[in-house]
Design a protein around this motif. Structure first.
Motif, PDB file in Angstrom:
ATOM      1  N   GLY A  74      -3.861  -4.599   1.716  1.00 27.34           N
ATOM      2  CA  GLY A  74      -3.972  -6.408   1.585  1.00 27.34           C
ATOM      3  C   GLY A  74      -3.531  -6.762   3.030  1.00 27.34           C
ATOM      4  O   GLY A  74      -4.056  -7.875   3.367  1.00 27.34           O
ATOM      5  N   GLU A  75      -2.314  -6.142   3.916  1.00 30.61           N
ATOM      6  CA  GLU A  75      -1.949  -6.432   5.188  1.00 30.61           C
ATOM      7  C   GLU A  75      -1.976  -5.270   5.984  1.00 30.61           C
ATOM      8  O   GLU A  75      -1.799  -4.128   5.465  1.00 30.61           O
ATOM      9  N   LYS A  76      -2.011  -5.308   7.136  1.00 27.79           N
ATOM     10  CA  LYS A  76      -1.860  -4.318   8.139  1.00 27.79           C
ATOM     11  C   LYS A  76      -0.213  -3.716   8.089  1.00 27.79           C
ATOM     12  O   LYS A  76       0.450  -4.434   8.208  1.00 27.79           O
ATOM     13  N   LEU A  77      -0.350  -2.437   8.301  1.00 26.18           N
ATOM     14  CA  LEU A  77       1.020  -1.888   8.229  1.00 26.18           C
ATOM     15  C   LEU A  77       1.268  -1.177   9.456  1.00 26.18           C
ATOM     16  O   LEU A  77       0.488  -0.533  10.115  1.00 26.18           O
ATOM     17  N   THR A  78       2.340  -1.574  10.153  1.00 27.98           N
ATOM     18  CA  THR A  78       2.783  -0.848  11.474  1.00 27.98           C
ATOM     19  C   THR A  78       3.755   0.123  11.639  1.00 27.98           C
ATOM     20  O   THR A  78       4.003   0.711  12.605  1.00 27.98           O
ATOM     21  N   THR A  79       4.554   0.274  10.477  1.00 22.36           N
ATOM     22  CA  THR A  79       5.619   1.190  10.597  1.00 22.36           C
ATOM     23  C   THR A  79       5.244   2.439   9.719  1.00 22.36           C
ATOM     24  O   THR A  79       4.910   2.456   8.735  1.00 22.36           O
TER      25      THR A  79
END
Length: 464
Positions: free
Chosen positions: A252-257
């Motif tokens: 649903g949202e971009k993940l960066t970690t």
């Protein structure tokens, strides 16, 4: 004499939504894919408006806001339960049932004298509609392929059932049926058939089966024989075990970690292992893939414009992919995709053993400059637990699951079945949220999802 029926639910996903929203009957209804991206199901009324499969949601969003179309997010939990109810209903007519897909089933009517009568078929169609609310169509014929064609006619004749039992009927129907719409004829085969002047189902029926086998495959030979009334495709009353199991989703949202990415990957592995155990199988390897976009593409310098030399590392290190028209030695594209195959060392279906290995693989392909949008976990090398397995004499890992681990997984699956998937979770999964709390950021967008009317006490519809 063999007699096969194919029962197909009409616009199944959309019909499931209309069952619990009767004010939408005879209204344009569409169901959207994961992340509410595009149309994956349409009611008959939506089809009349010209909405095609795969239409991006943003193209019809204005029509939804104006009330011209009613859109729902996919609710596979609801659809699966409604499918189970339909299939249970069918077993009162024959226990010989092959569940072909979530909304289709072949029914073996062999030896039933009245199976070709209108009264018998009308009873099935009307009973399923009465008991489940789902409209269905029933096609009956001598073979599976002909039953598929009979079902195609049943959907269009306004009655809901049809028997194809004569060569004259077959000629009338197949003469106007494009060869590409015959069950089992793929796009590539249809193109090759048309190059040979075989343009309709009737042309295909009159094609030499041995020629088709020589120039195409045994599959096309069987289709021709089935069109002629020869039984070549046996009923499969038990579903064949899957040779690979995949759980994949866009976020649903971009993940960066790494910590954020571990949560969906853990969940995907847990779901895949449950499916593996459900068919009493073991896997030998895990294939993990992730994709997203660079937030800051890595920098490098060409030493010579006309030389192949560059200080850029091999693309496999960074996992970039570029468009075909771009210099494929340079990470000029923003799209990132990478994967890793993880051998298990021995056939296994134990989540507690497979999960740490999967997360170790994730750390190998994770990159801090990527905004991840999708991940996929696929189990490979699947064998039945009962098959003979080669003993790995020189491997430190055990050659088979211990009885303790087997009982642990059986207990976990039983609790999930009885109390829900979130009653017990692994530590790297997302912890359950309160019912009205914000959802996990990685889960697909589902702003238009209907309640789980049939499988959650809290979502039972209220009648005032």
């Amino acid at each position: 004499m063999q007699l096969i029926g194919l029962l197909d639910c009409n616009s199944f996903f959309a019909s499931c939504e209309q069952v619990f929203a009767p004010h939408l009957l005879a209204k344009p209804v569409v169901v959207l894919s994961n992340n509410d991206g595009c149309v994956v199901a349409r009611s008959a009324e939506a089809k009349k408006l010209g909405i095609s499969m795969g239409t991006p949601f943003f193209q019809i969003k204005k029509m939804c806001q104006q009330g011209e179309i009613h859109a729902f997010s996919s609710n596979f939990r609801l659809y699966a339960d409604m499918s189970r109810r339909v299939m249970t209903c069918l077993r009162q007519w024959t226990p010989k049932l092959e569940i072909y897909s979530i909304d289709e089933a072949f029914m073996d009517f062999s030896g039933m004298l009245n199976a070709e009568t209108d009264a018998f078929q009308r009873k099935i169609v009307e009973t399923v509609k009465k008991w489940t609310g789902i409209p269905v169509s029933l096609g009956v014929a001598r073979t599976k392929t002909l039953a598929k064609i009979a079902n195609h006619v049943a959907k269009k004749n306004g009655v809901g059932f049809f028997t194809l039992n004569s060569l004259g009927q077959a000629q009338e129907i197949l003469s106007v049926l494009p060869v590409g719409e015959v069950w089992g004829v793929g796009t590539r085969s249809a193109r090759k058939f048309m190059q040979q002047g075989i343009r309709t189902g009737w042309d295909l029926l009159n094609t030499d089966p041995l020629w088709a086998r020589k120039n195409f495959s045994v599959v096309q030979e069987r289709i021709i024989r089935e069109l002629r009334g020869e039984n070549c495709l046996e009923m499969e009353y038990l579903p064949a075990p899957k040779q690979s199991i995949q759980v994949s989703r866009s976020f649903g949202e971009k993940l960066t970690t790494l910590e954020d990415l571990e949560k969906p990957v853990s969940s995907f592995l847990v779901r895949a292992a449950e499916k593996l155990r459900a068919q009493n199988s073991l896997a030998s390897a895990i294939f993990l893939s992730v994709s997203g976009k660079w937030t800051e593409p890595p920098l490098f310098i060409h030493t010579d414009k006309n030389s192949d030399k560059t200080d850029a590392p091999p693309s496999s290190i960074f996992g970039w992919k570029t468009s075909s028209y771009q210099d494929n030695t340079a990470p000029t594209g923003t799209y990132y995709s990478n994967s890793v195959t993880l051998p298990l060392g021995f056939p296994c279906n134990n989540t507690s053993y497979m999960l740490p290995l999967t997360l170790k693989g994730l750390r190998q392909i994770f990159h801090p400059q990527i905004a991840f949008k999708k991940a996929s976990v696929t189990l490979l090398g699947i064998t039945s637990r009962g098959e003979n397995q080669q003993i790995q004499l020189f491997d430190n890992a055990p050659t088979q699951d211990t009885q303790r681990s087997i009982r642990l997984m059986e207990t976990l699956d039983a609790l999930h079945a009885q109390l829900g998937k979130e009653c017990i979770v692994f530590g790297t999964e997302e912890l359950p949220h309160p019912k009205n709390a914000p959802q996990n950021t990685w889960k697909s967008l589902s702003e238009r999802r209907s309640p789980n009317y049939t499988s959650d006490w809290n979502d039972l519809p209220e009648v005032h």
